[in-house]
Motif scaffolding. Structure first.
Motif, mmCIF file in Angstrom:
data_model
loop_
_atom_site.group_PDB
_atom_site.id
_atom_site.type_symbol
_atom_site.label_atom_id
_atom_site.label_comp_id
_atom_site.label_asym_id
_atom_site.label_seq_id
_atom_site.Cartn_x
_atom_site.Cartn_y
_atom_site.Cartn_z
ATOM 1 N N GLU A 5 -4.724 113.870 7.129
ATOM 2 C CA GLU A 5 -4.646 115.100 7.923
ATOM 3 C C GLU A 5 -4.782 116.370 7.079
ATOM 4 O OE1 GLU A 5 -4.847 114.958 11.051
ATOM 5 O OE2 GLU A 5 -4.461 112.813 11.293
ATOM 6 N N GLU A 30 2.763 132.463 13.270
ATOM 7 C CA GLU A 30 1.649 132.464 12.327
ATOM 8 C C GLU A 30 1.730 133.627 11.340
ATOM 9 O OE1 GLU A 30 -3.251 132.660 12.219
ATOM 10 O OE2 GLU A 30 -2.199 132.562 14.155
ATOM 11 N N HIS A 69 0.660 132.773 17.768
ATOM 12 C CA HIS A 69 -0.462 133.237 16.974
ATOM 13 C C HIS A 69 -0.420 134.755 16.805
ATOM 14 C CE1 HIS A 69 -2.505 129.398 16.560
ATOM 15 N NE2 HIS A 69 -2.266 129.161 17.849
ATOM 16 N N PRO A 117 -4.750 123.420 8.869
ATOM 17 C CA PRO A 117 -5.922 124.268 8.626
ATOM 18 C C PRO A 117 -5.551 125.637 8.048
ATOM 19 C CG PRO A 117 -6.178 123.120 10.711
ATOM 20 C CD PRO A 117 -4.773 122.842 10.232
ATOM 21 N N LEU A 131 4.312 119.817 9.912
ATOM 22 C CA LEU A 131 3.618 120.070 11.180
ATOM 23 C C LEU A 131 2.116 120.119 10.912
ATOM 24 C CD1 LEU A 131 5.925 122.766 12.840
ATOM 25 C CD2 LEU A 131 5.926 120.288 13.169
ATOM 26 N N TRP A 132 1.467 118.984 11.049
ATOM 27 C CA TRP A 132 0.097 118.824 10.564
ATOM 28 C C TRP A 132 -0.921 119.637 11.354
ATOM 29 C CZ3 TRP A 132 -3.156 116.512 14.119
ATOM 30 C CH2 TRP A 132 -2.557 115.733 15.121
ATOM 31 N N LYS A 133 -0.586 120.079 12.537
ATOM 32 C CA LYS A 133 -1.533 120.913 13.279
ATOM 33 C C LYS A 133 -1.654 122.307 12.673
ATOM 34 C CE LYS A 133 -1.291 118.436 17.659
ATOM 35 N NZ LYS A 133 -0.937 118.483 19.108
ATOM 36 N N THR A 134 -0.766 122.642 11.741
ATOM 37 C CA THR A 134 -0.875 123.919 11.035
ATOM 38 C C THR A 134 -1.618 123.774 9.698
ATOM 39 O OG1 THR A 134 1.219 123.662 9.800
ATOM 40 C CG2 THR A 134 1.347 124.638 12.015
ATOM 41 N N GLU A 183 0.827 128.903 21.569
ATOM 42 C CA GLU A 183 0.166 127.614 21.734
ATOM 43 C C GLU A 183 1.205 126.501 21.637
ATOM 44 O OE1 GLU A 183 -3.116 124.715 19.489
ATOM 45 O OE2 GLU A 183 -2.544 126.643 18.604
ATOM 46 N N LEU A 203 2.061 123.117 20.590
ATOM 47 C CA LEU A 203 1.511 122.098 19.710
ATOM 48 C C LEU A 203 1.923 120.693 20.127
ATOM 49 C CD1 LEU A 203 2.164 123.787 16.229
ATOM 50 C CD2 LEU A 203 0.106 123.919 17.651
ATOM 51 N N ARG A 204 3.123 120.574 20.690
ATOM 52 C CA ARG A 204 3.633 119.243 21.027
ATOM 53 C C ARG A 204 4.758 119.358 22.039
ATOM 54 N NH1 ARG A 204 4.777 114.256 21.854
ATOM 55 N NH2 ARG A 204 4.789 112.705 20.169
#
Length: 372
Positions: free
Chosen positions: A68, A10, A351, A45, A40-43, A357, A359-360
Protein backbone atom coordinates in the motif's frame (compact mmCIF):
# COMPACT_ATOMS: atom_id res chain seq x y z
CA UNK A 1 -22.67 14.60 13.01
CA UNK A 2 -24.84 11.77 14.26
CA UNK A 3 -22.26 9.01 14.69
CA UNK A 4 -18.90 8.89 16.49
CA UNK A 5 -15.97 9.50 14.17
CA UNK A 6 -12.22 10.03 14.13
CA UNK A 7 -11.41 12.99 11.90
CA UNK A 8 -7.91 13.45 10.53
CA UNK A 9 -7.36 16.97 9.23
CA UNK A 10 -5.33 17.20 6.03
CA UNK A 11 -4.03 20.69 6.79
CA UNK A 12 -2.59 19.63 10.14
CA UNK A 13 -1.17 16.42 8.69
CA UNK A 14 0.62 18.33 5.92
CA UNK A 15 1.94 20.79 8.49
CA UNK A 16 3.60 17.93 10.38
CA UNK A 17 4.89 16.29 7.22
CA UNK A 18 6.39 19.55 6.01
CA UNK A 19 8.28 20.02 9.28
CA UNK A 20 9.50 16.41 9.28
CA UNK A 21 10.71 16.62 5.67
CA UNK A 22 12.51 19.88 6.48
CA UNK A 23 14.27 18.34 9.49
CA UNK A 24 15.32 15.32 7.41
CA UNK A 25 16.80 17.54 4.71
CA UNK A 26 18.66 19.89 7.07
CA UNK A 27 19.98 17.08 9.28
CA UNK A 28 20.80 14.80 6.33
CA UNK A 29 18.91 11.89 7.88
CA UNK A 30 16.02 9.69 6.81
CA UNK A 31 12.79 9.95 8.80
CA UNK A 32 10.29 7.17 8.20
CA UNK A 33 6.78 6.47 9.43
CA UNK A 34 6.26 3.85 12.16
CA UNK A 35 3.02 1.98 11.54
CA UNK A 36 2.79 1.13 15.24
CA UNK A 37 1.43 4.64 15.75
CA UNK A 38 -0.32 5.39 12.46
CA UNK A 39 -1.39 3.11 9.62
CA UNK A 40 -4.34 4.77 7.87
CA UNK A 41 -3.26 3.61 4.44
CA UNK A 42 -5.76 5.71 2.51
CA UNK A 43 -3.65 8.72 3.52
CA UNK A 44 -0.43 7.22 2.12
CA UNK A 45 -0.61 9.19 -1.17
CA UNK A 46 -0.13 12.33 0.94
CA UNK A 47 2.72 10.79 2.93
CA UNK A 48 4.56 9.77 -0.25
CA UNK A 49 4.88 13.44 -1.17
CA UNK A 50 7.14 13.92 1.87
CA UNK A 51 8.76 10.60 2.89
CA UNK A 52 9.96 7.50 1.10
CA UNK A 53 9.80 4.61 3.56
CA UNK A 54 8.06 3.17 6.61
CA UNK A 55 8.83 0.86 9.48
CA UNK A 56 7.02 -2.37 10.34
CA UNK A 57 6.99 -4.76 13.28
CA UNK A 58 4.92 -7.63 11.91
CA UNK A 59 4.08 -9.42 8.68
CA UNK A 60 0.86 -7.44 8.28
CA UNK A 61 2.66 -4.12 8.70
CA UNK A 62 5.41 -5.21 6.30
CA UNK A 63 2.80 -6.12 3.70
CA UNK A 64 1.08 -2.79 4.24
CA UNK A 65 4.38 -1.02 3.54
CA UNK A 66 5.12 -3.07 0.44
CA UNK A 67 1.63 -3.29 -1.03
CA UNK A 68 0.00 0.00 0.00
CA UNK A 69 2.83 2.46 0.69
CA UNK A 70 4.69 1.11 -2.33
CA UNK A 71 8.11 0.61 -0.76
CA UNK A 72 9.68 -2.23 1.24
CA UNK A 73 9.67 -1.77 4.99
CA UNK A 74 12.38 -1.26 7.59
CA UNK A 75 11.26 -4.18 9.73
CA UNK A 76 11.95 -5.01 13.36
CA UNK A 77 10.24 -7.70 15.41
CA UNK A 78 11.15 -9.14 18.81
CA UNK A 79 10.07 -12.56 17.55
CA UNK A 80 10.21 -13.65 13.92
CA UNK A 81 8.69 -17.06 13.23
CA UNK A 82 9.36 -19.81 10.70
CA UNK A 83 5.95 -19.40 9.12
CA UNK A 84 6.30 -15.66 8.49
CA UNK A 85 9.97 -14.82 8.06
CA UNK A 86 10.20 -15.42 4.30
CA UNK A 87 7.17 -13.24 3.55
CA UNK A 88 8.52 -10.53 5.86
CA UNK A 89 11.86 -10.60 4.03
CA UNK A 90 10.05 -10.33 0.69
CA UNK A 91 8.36 -7.13 1.90
CA UNK A 92 11.42 -5.56 3.59
CA UNK A 93 14.52 -3.60 2.65
CA UNK A 94 15.95 -3.69 6.19
CA UNK A 95 15.52 -6.48 8.72
CA UNK A 96 16.54 -5.96 12.35
CA UNK A 97 16.94 -8.85 14.76
CA UNK A 98 16.16 -8.46 18.45
CA UNK A 99 18.71 -11.00 19.66
CA UNK A 100 21.80 -12.85 18.53
CA UNK A 101 19.86 -16.11 18.67
CA UNK A 102 17.20 -14.78 16.28
CA UNK A 103 20.00 -13.58 14.03
CA UNK A 104 21.66 -17.01 14.05
CA UNK A 105 18.37 -18.73 13.31
CA UNK A 106 17.29 -16.59 10.35
CA UNK A 107 20.10 -14.48 8.89
CA UNK A 108 20.96 -16.95 6.11
CA UNK A 109 17.39 -16.66 4.82
CA UNK A 110 17.60 -12.87 4.78
CA UNK A 111 19.30 -12.51 1.42
CA UNK A 112 18.81 -9.23 -0.40
CA UNK A 113 17.98 -7.17 2.69
CA UNK A 114 20.16 -5.05 4.94
CA UNK A 115 20.48 -6.82 8.28
CA UNK A 116 20.52 -4.96 11.58
CA UNK A 117 20.72 -5.80 15.26
CA UNK A 118 18.75 -4.10 17.99
CA UNK A 119 20.93 -2.80 20.80
CA UNK A 120 19.99 -1.86 24.35
CA UNK A 121 21.97 1.01 25.90
CA UNK A 122 20.36 0.32 29.29
CA UNK A 123 19.34 3.97 29.54
CA UNK A 124 15.97 5.61 28.98
CA UNK A 125 14.17 8.54 30.55
CA UNK A 126 10.68 7.14 29.87
CA UNK A 127 8.80 7.43 33.15
CA UNK A 128 5.98 4.98 32.46
CA UNK A 129 7.33 1.43 32.84
CA UNK A 130 4.85 0.02 30.33
CA UNK A 131 6.55 2.06 27.59
CA UNK A 132 10.17 1.81 28.73
CA UNK A 133 12.13 -0.55 26.43
CA UNK A 134 15.34 -0.25 28.46
CA UNK A 135 14.02 -1.13 31.92
CA UNK A 136 15.96 -3.86 33.78
CA UNK A 137 15.02 -7.30 32.52
CA UNK A 138 13.38 -5.88 29.40
CA UNK A 139 13.21 -8.21 26.41
CA UNK A 140 14.37 -5.70 23.79
CA UNK A 141 17.82 -5.64 22.26
CA UNK A 142 21.35 -6.82 22.94
CA UNK A 143 23.44 -5.12 25.64
CA UNK A 144 27.03 -4.15 24.88
CA UNK A 145 28.50 -6.88 27.09
CA UNK A 146 26.91 -9.57 24.91
CA UNK A 147 28.27 -8.37 21.56
CA UNK A 148 31.39 -9.93 19.99
CA UNK A 149 34.29 -7.59 19.24
CA UNK A 150 33.89 -8.37 15.55
CA UNK A 151 30.32 -8.38 14.31
CA UNK A 152 29.19 -10.97 11.76
CA UNK A 153 29.91 -9.76 8.23
CA UNK A 154 26.28 -9.39 7.19
CA UNK A 155 25.22 -7.13 10.09
CA UNK A 156 25.12 -3.65 8.55
CA UNK A 157 23.26 -1.61 11.13
CA UNK A 158 22.20 -1.03 14.72
CA UNK A 159 18.67 -0.20 15.81
CA UNK A 160 18.08 1.52 19.15
CA UNK A 161 14.77 2.66 20.61
CA UNK A 162 14.79 4.57 23.92
CA UNK A 163 12.14 7.30 23.65
CA UNK A 164 8.42 7.94 23.99
CA UNK A 165 7.06 11.37 23.02
CA UNK A 166 10.44 12.74 24.10
CA UNK A 167 12.24 16.02 23.45
CA UNK A 168 15.54 16.62 21.68
CA UNK A 169 17.21 17.24 25.05
CA UNK A 170 16.34 13.69 26.10
CA UNK A 171 17.79 12.36 22.85
CA UNK A 172 20.93 14.41 23.48
CA UNK A 173 21.46 12.80 26.89
CA UNK A 174 20.58 9.34 25.59
CA UNK A 175 22.96 9.63 22.66
CA UNK A 176 25.86 10.03 25.09
CA UNK A 177 25.05 6.61 26.58
CA UNK A 178 24.60 5.01 23.15
CA UNK A 179 27.98 6.23 21.96
CA UNK A 180 29.77 5.34 25.18
CA UNK A 181 28.57 1.76 24.97
CA UNK A 182 28.45 1.07 21.22
CA UNK A 183 30.59 3.53 19.23
CA UNK A 184 33.47 1.06 19.00
CA UNK A 185 31.30 -1.04 16.65
CA UNK A 186 30.26 1.90 14.44
CA UNK A 187 33.17 1.43 11.99
CA UNK A 188 31.72 -1.99 11.17
CA UNK A 189 28.29 -0.56 10.26
CA UNK A 190 26.58 1.27 7.40
CA UNK A 191 23.56 2.68 9.24
CA UNK A 192 22.06 3.35 12.65
CA UNK A 193 18.37 3.67 13.42
CA UNK A 194 17.58 5.71 16.54
CA UNK A 195 14.00 4.47 16.66
CA UNK A 196 10.88 6.42 17.48
CA UNK A 197 9.57 8.67 20.21
CA UNK A 198 11.18 11.84 18.76
CA UNK A 199 8.19 14.17 19.05
CA UNK A 200 9.54 16.86 16.75
CA UNK A 201 6.11 18.24 15.81
CA UNK A 202 5.22 19.16 19.39
CA UNK A 203 5.29 22.94 19.90
CA UNK A 204 7.98 22.91 22.59
CA UNK A 205 10.30 20.47 20.77
CA UNK A 206 13.73 21.95 20.06
CA UNK A 207 13.99 21.17 16.36
CA UNK A 208 17.22 23.14 15.93
CA UNK A 209 18.89 21.09 18.67
CA UNK A 210 17.92 17.86 16.90
CA UNK A 211 19.31 19.14 13.60
CA UNK A 212 22.60 20.29 15.15
CA UNK A 213 22.96 17.00 17.04
CA UNK A 214 22.58 15.00 13.84
CA UNK A 215 24.98 17.27 11.97
CA UNK A 216 27.56 16.78 14.72
CA UNK A 217 26.94 13.02 14.67
CA UNK A 218 27.64 13.00 10.91
CA UNK A 219 30.92 14.80 11.51
CA UNK A 220 31.95 12.11 13.99
CA UNK A 221 30.72 9.17 11.90
CA UNK A 222 30.38 10.37 8.29
CA UNK A 223 29.92 6.87 6.87
CA UNK A 224 26.80 6.11 8.95
CA UNK A 225 23.37 6.69 7.48
CA UNK A 226 21.04 7.89 10.25
CA UNK A 227 17.39 6.86 10.42
CA UNK A 228 14.63 8.02 12.76
CA UNK A 229 11.25 6.28 12.81
CA UNK A 230 8.79 8.31 14.86
CA UNK A 231 5.11 7.47 14.81
CA UNK A 232 3.38 10.04 16.99
CA UNK A 233 5.26 12.95 15.41
CA UNK A 234 3.56 12.38 12.06
CA UNK A 235 -0.01 12.39 13.37
CA UNK A 236 0.46 14.58 16.46
CA UNK A 237 -2.48 16.96 16.92
CA UNK A 238 -3.96 16.07 13.54
CA UNK A 239 -7.54 15.46 14.57
CA UNK A 240 -10.14 14.54 17.19
CA UNK A 241 -12.57 11.79 18.11
CA UNK A 242 -16.09 13.19 18.04
CA UNK A 243 -18.52 11.52 20.45
CA UNK A 244 -21.97 12.23 21.85
CA UNK A 245 -23.70 12.12 25.23
CA UNK A 246 -26.28 9.32 25.29
CA UNK A 247 -27.19 9.44 28.99
CA UNK A 248 -26.33 11.16 32.26
CA UNK A 249 -26.41 9.16 35.50
CA UNK A 250 -25.62 10.07 39.09
CA UNK A 251 -24.48 8.07 42.11
CA UNK A 252 -23.13 9.28 45.45
CA UNK A 253 -22.99 12.81 44.09
CA UNK A 254 -20.92 11.78 41.06
CA UNK A 255 -22.43 12.56 37.71
CA UNK A 256 -21.30 10.54 34.70
CA UNK A 257 -21.95 11.52 31.11
CA UNK A 258 -22.18 8.24 29.24
CA UNK A 259 -20.90 8.54 25.67
CA UNK A 260 -21.30 6.59 22.45
CA UNK A 261 -17.58 5.76 22.52
CA UNK A 262 -15.43 3.74 24.89
CA UNK A 263 -12.09 4.47 26.53
CA UNK A 264 -11.11 0.80 26.62
CA UNK A 265 -12.15 0.21 23.01
CA UNK A 266 -11.52 3.51 21.24
CA UNK A 267 -8.99 5.39 23.41
CA UNK A 268 -7.08 2.57 25.15
CA UNK A 269 -3.92 4.60 25.88
CA UNK A 270 -5.98 6.80 28.19
CA UNK A 271 -6.35 3.83 30.54
CA UNK A 272 -3.01 2.14 29.80
CA UNK A 273 -0.68 5.14 30.08
CA UNK A 274 -2.72 6.58 31.77
CA UNK A 275 -3.19 10.12 30.53
CA UNK A 276 -6.06 12.55 30.50
CA UNK A 277 -7.10 13.61 27.01
CA UNK A 278 -7.97 17.19 26.20
CA UNK A 279 -11.71 17.69 25.78
CA UNK A 280 -12.68 20.62 23.59
CA UNK A 281 -14.25 23.45 25.59
CA UNK A 282 -13.82 21.67 28.93
CA UNK A 283 -11.33 21.87 31.79
CA UNK A 284 -9.85 18.75 33.32
CA UNK A 285 -10.40 18.56 37.09
CA UNK A 286 -7.85 16.66 39.19
CA UNK A 287 -10.31 15.53 41.87
CA UNK A 288 -13.77 14.09 41.49
CA UNK A 289 -16.22 16.80 42.48
CA UNK A 290 -19.93 17.47 42.52
CA UNK A 291 -19.40 21.05 41.36
CA UNK A 292 -21.70 22.47 38.71
CA UNK A 293 -21.15 21.38 35.12
CA UNK A 294 -18.60 18.74 36.21
CA UNK A 295 -18.79 15.15 34.97
CA UNK A 296 -17.02 11.89 34.77
CA UNK A 297 -16.94 10.76 31.16
CA UNK A 298 -18.05 7.17 30.82
CA UNK A 299 -17.66 4.78 27.93
CA UNK A 300 -20.38 2.54 26.54
CA UNK A 301 -18.73 -0.83 27.16
CA UNK A 302 -19.52 -3.18 30.04
CA UNK A 303 -16.06 -2.77 31.61
CA UNK A 304 -16.63 -1.22 35.03
CA UNK A 305 -13.52 0.92 34.72
CA UNK A 306 -14.44 2.34 31.31
CA UNK A 307 -14.52 5.94 32.51
CA UNK A 308 -12.23 8.85 33.31
CA UNK A 309 -12.49 11.61 35.90
CA UNK A 310 -13.42 14.52 35.53
CA UNK A 311 -14.10 17.53 33.32
CA UNK A 312 -15.82 20.85 33.97
CA UNK A 313 -17.88 22.11 31.06
CA UNK A 314 -19.03 25.71 30.48
CA UNK A 315 -22.66 24.61 30.88
CA UNK A 316 -24.73 21.57 31.75
CA UNK A 317 -24.41 18.66 29.35
CA UNK A 318 -27.53 17.34 27.66
CA UNK A 319 -28.25 14.09 25.88
CA UNK A 320 -27.16 14.50 22.27
CA UNK A 321 -24.39 17.03 23.00
CA UNK A 322 -21.05 16.50 21.28
CA UNK A 323 -18.01 15.71 23.40
CA UNK A 324 -14.85 16.11 21.32
CA UNK A 325 -11.59 14.45 22.38
CA UNK A 326 -8.61 16.23 20.87
CA UNK A 327 -5.52 14.56 19.36
CA UNK A 328 -6.98 11.09 18.90
CA UNK A 329 -5.32 9.96 15.65
CA UNK A 330 -1.82 8.71 16.56
CA UNK A 331 -1.76 5.33 18.32
CA UNK A 332 -5.50 5.48 19.04
CA UNK A 333 -6.60 4.50 15.54
CA UNK A 334 -4.23 1.50 15.44
CA UNK A 335 -5.06 0.23 18.94
CA UNK A 336 -8.85 0.22 18.88
CA UNK A 337 -10.71 -3.03 19.40
CA UNK A 338 -14.23 -4.42 19.17
CA UNK A 339 -14.65 -5.61 22.74
CA UNK A 340 -18.34 -5.98 23.57
CA UNK A 341 -19.19 -5.60 19.88
CA UNK A 342 -20.00 -1.95 20.44
CA UNK A 343 -20.21 0.32 17.43
CA UNK A 344 -16.78 1.37 16.22
CA UNK A 345 -16.31 5.04 15.26
CA UNK A 346 -16.00 5.83 11.59
CA UNK A 347 -12.79 7.31 10.20
CA UNK A 348 -12.94 10.48 8.14
CA UNK A 349 -10.58 12.99 6.56
CA UNK A 350 -11.25 16.71 6.54
CA UNK A 351 -9.67 17.99 3.35
CA UNK A 352 -8.22 21.44 2.81
CA UNK A 353 -11.32 22.47 0.85
CA UNK A 354 -13.50 21.83 3.90
CA UNK A 355 -15.06 18.61 2.61
CA UNK A 356 -15.23 15.62 4.95
CA UNK A 357 -14.42 12.33 3.24
CA UNK A 358 -15.48 9.16 5.04
CA UNK A 359 -12.54 6.80 4.73
CA UNK A 360 -14.10 3.89 6.60
CA UNK A 361 -17.29 2.93 8.38
CA UNK A 362 -17.66 -0.16 10.56
CA UNK A 363 -20.60 -2.46 11.09
CA UNK A 364 -21.75 -5.84 12.32
CA UNK A 365 -19.82 -7.76 9.65
CA UNK A 366 -16.54 -6.31 10.91
CA UNK A 367 -17.25 -7.61 14.40
CA UNK A 368 -18.60 -10.94 13.15
CA UNK A 369 -15.60 -11.58 10.87
CA UNK A 370 -13.17 -11.03 13.75
CA UNK A 371 -14.96 -13.84 15.59
CA UNK A 372 -15.01 -16.18 12.56
Amino acid sequence: MATPIYIIEEQRLRRNLTLIADVAAKADIEIILAFKAFALWKTFPIFREYIHATTASSLSEARLAYEEFGAPAHTFSPAYTDGEIDDIIRCSSHLTFNSLSQYEHYHERAKGVSIGLRINPEYSEIGTLLYNPCAPGMRFGVTADKLPEQLPEDIEGFHCHCHCESGADVFQRTLVHIEEKFAKWFPQLKWINFGGGHLMTRKDYDVELLISMMQDFHRRYPWLKVILEPGSAFAWQTGPLVSHVVDIVEDKGIRTAILDVSFTCHMPDCLEMPYFPEVRGAEHVEEQTSAAHTYRLGGNSCLSGDFMTSWRFPEELKIGDEVIFEDMIHYTTVKTNMFNGITHPAIGMLHNDGKLEILREFGYEDYKNRMD
